[in-house]
Motif scaffolding. Structure first.
Motif, mmCIF file in Angstrom:
data_model
loop_
_atom_site.group_PDB
_atom_site.id
_atom_site.type_symbol
_atom_site.label_atom_id
_atom_site.label_comp_id
_atom_site.label_asym_id
_atom_site.label_seq_id
_atom_site.Cartn_x
_atom_site.Cartn_y
_atom_site.Cartn_z
ATOM 1 N N GLY A 108 0.775 -1.236 0.000
ATOM 2 C CA GLY A 108 0.000 0.000 0.000
ATOM 3 C C GLY A 108 0.801 1.277 0.000
ATOM 4 N N ALA A 109 2.135 1.180 -0.100
ATOM 5 C CA ALA A 109 2.953 2.383 -0.119
ATOM 6 C C ALA A 109 2.761 3.159 -1.415
ATOM 7 C CB ALA A 109 4.429 2.024 0.052
ATOM 8 N N ASP A 110 2.841 4.470 -1.310
ATOM 9 C CA ASP A 110 2.819 5.354 -2.470
ATOM 10 C C ASP A 110 4.227 5.760 -2.897
ATOM 11 O OD1 ASP A 110 -0.081 5.683 -2.556
ATOM 12 O OD2 ASP A 110 0.147 6.917 -0.751
ATOM 13 N N VAL A 111 5.216 5.485 -2.058
ATOM 14 C CA VAL A 111 6.577 5.978 -2.275
ATOM 15 C C VAL A 111 7.579 4.860 -2.013
ATOM 16 C CG1 VAL A 111 8.312 7.686 -1.585
ATOM 17 C CG2 VAL A 111 5.885 8.298 -1.539
ATOM 18 N N ALA A 112 8.558 4.734 -2.909
ATOM 19 C CA ALA A 112 9.708 3.852 -2.678
ATOM 20 C C ALA A 112 10.922 4.719 -2.361
ATOM 21 C CB ALA A 112 9.990 3.000 -3.914
ATOM 22 N N GLY B 199 2.799 0.069 -11.221
ATOM 23 C CA GLY B 199 1.870 0.916 -11.969
ATOM 24 C C GLY B 199 1.467 2.192 -11.269
ATOM 25 N N HIS B 200 2.158 2.525 -10.193
ATOM 26 C CA HIS B 200 1.835 3.756 -9.464
ATOM 27 C C HIS B 200 2.987 4.084 -8.537
ATOM 28 C CE1 HIS B 200 1.159 1.935 -5.439
ATOM 29 N NE2 HIS B 200 0.860 0.873 -6.156
ATOM 30 N N GLY B 201 2.978 5.301 -8.016
ATOM 31 C CA GLY B 201 3.907 5.651 -6.954
ATOM 32 C C GLY B 201 4.995 6.616 -7.369
ATOM 33 N N LEU B 202 5.776 7.002 -6.372
ATOM 34 C CA LEU B 202 6.872 7.949 -6.520
ATOM 35 C C LEU B 202 8.171 7.309 -6.056
ATOM 36 C CD1 LEU B 202 5.138 11.072 -4.907
ATOM 37 C CD2 LEU B 202 5.358 10.584 -7.357
#
Length: 287
Positions: free
Chosen positions: A49-53, A94-97
């Motif tokens: 569920g993270a939005d950021v790596a 497919g998503h994230g920053l």
């Protein structure tokens, strides 16, 4: 600003997957030895569920790699690779920053100085030490820099100067703190945060690798800016044994994240000793 869910402890999950990180390079060693495992950790956090790596460059530096026998070109290649691995996982999800980790000088010293701010360099020396890696990471194309675990005001001032030198770069700035009011070197967090106030390059200012019990008080002192928080488990790092000691703070991480969101945090995740399970809890509790 909607809440961004950050990832959790990179090294913690690497160790859970079998990596031996008892080394001065810590997770950065795997940039050379097993980059695929780093990419898997990023993927697992996105799946949680993270939005950021946050990249594996916290302990990666030109001097650190050169100390291990590499030349500067190879060191630069590995630092760039840290961004590429996170971007690959982001693209697969497919998503994230991608946030390129800029760890403190104390991480290079590998003696626990990021938890004290006890350095042998002044502000100008810290500026010169940080600049090569900063430039490599900025050129690698991350969405922003994660300037993290900063324990001292001289290092914060040096990094504020670096940010001014690179006007196209966005960053969050995150300090390591010894209580709910002060950086690890004793500087009031309000004084350190003021160095970045009003700078449009700064997307958030906050705290990481700090005990969860201190987070509410620290957020309360930072409400004039977007706030980033990603505490550790509450344990203490022992630089001699290169391990964590003590007990974790007795919190339910998702509920705590909801509390932090409610009092002003808009970027929330975990640091050392937190796992994809913690990030799933954060995702389930914040909007």
């Amino acid at each position: 600003m909607s809440t961004l869910v950050l990832d959790g402890g990179l090294s913690t999950h690497l160790e859970a997957l079998g990596a031996d990180l008892r080394d001065e390079l810590w997770s950065a060693r795997l940039l050379l030895e097993d980059p695929g495992l780093i990419r898997r950790v990023h993927a697992d956090y996105f799946a949680a569920g993270a939005d950021v790596a946050t990249t594996a460059s916290y302990q990666a530096s030109i001097p650190g790699f050169v100390r291990r026998g590499m030349d500067e070109a190879e060191a630069a290649r590995l630092i760039t690779l840290s961004v590429e691995l996170a971007a690959q996982a982001r693209d697969e999800a497919g998503h994230g920053l991608v946030a390129a980790s800029v760890g403190p000088y104390g991480a290079y010293l590998a003696n626990g100085a990021e938890y004290t701010g006890d350095y042998d360099l002044d502000e100008d020396g810290l500026l010169a030490w940080h600049r090569p890696r900063w430039e490599i990471l900025a050129a690698a194309g991350p969405d922003l820099l994660a300037v993290e675990t900063i324990p001292s005001c001289p290092e914060a001032r040096a990094l504020a100067r670096l940010l001014e030198e690179t006007p196209g770069v966005k960053a969050w700035i995150s300090f390591s703190c010894r209580d709910d009011e002060h950086l690890n070197d004793g500087t009031p967090i309000t004084e350190a945060a003021a160095l970045f106030a009003g700078n449009p390059q700064v997307v958030a200012v906050g705290v990481n690798c700090t005990a969860p019990r201190f987070i509410p008080g620290l957020i309360a002192r930072l409400t004039e800016l977007p706030v980033v928080v990603y505490p550790n488990s509450g344990e203490t790092w022992d630089a001699d044994t290169r391990g964590w000691t003590g007990l974790t703070d007795p919190i339910e991480y998702g509920q705590a994240a909801k509390e932090w969101q409610g009092i002003g945090a808009s970027l929330i995740g975990g640091c050392c000793r937190t796992t994809p399970a913690h990030i799933r809890q954060v995702r389930a509790h914040v909007s």
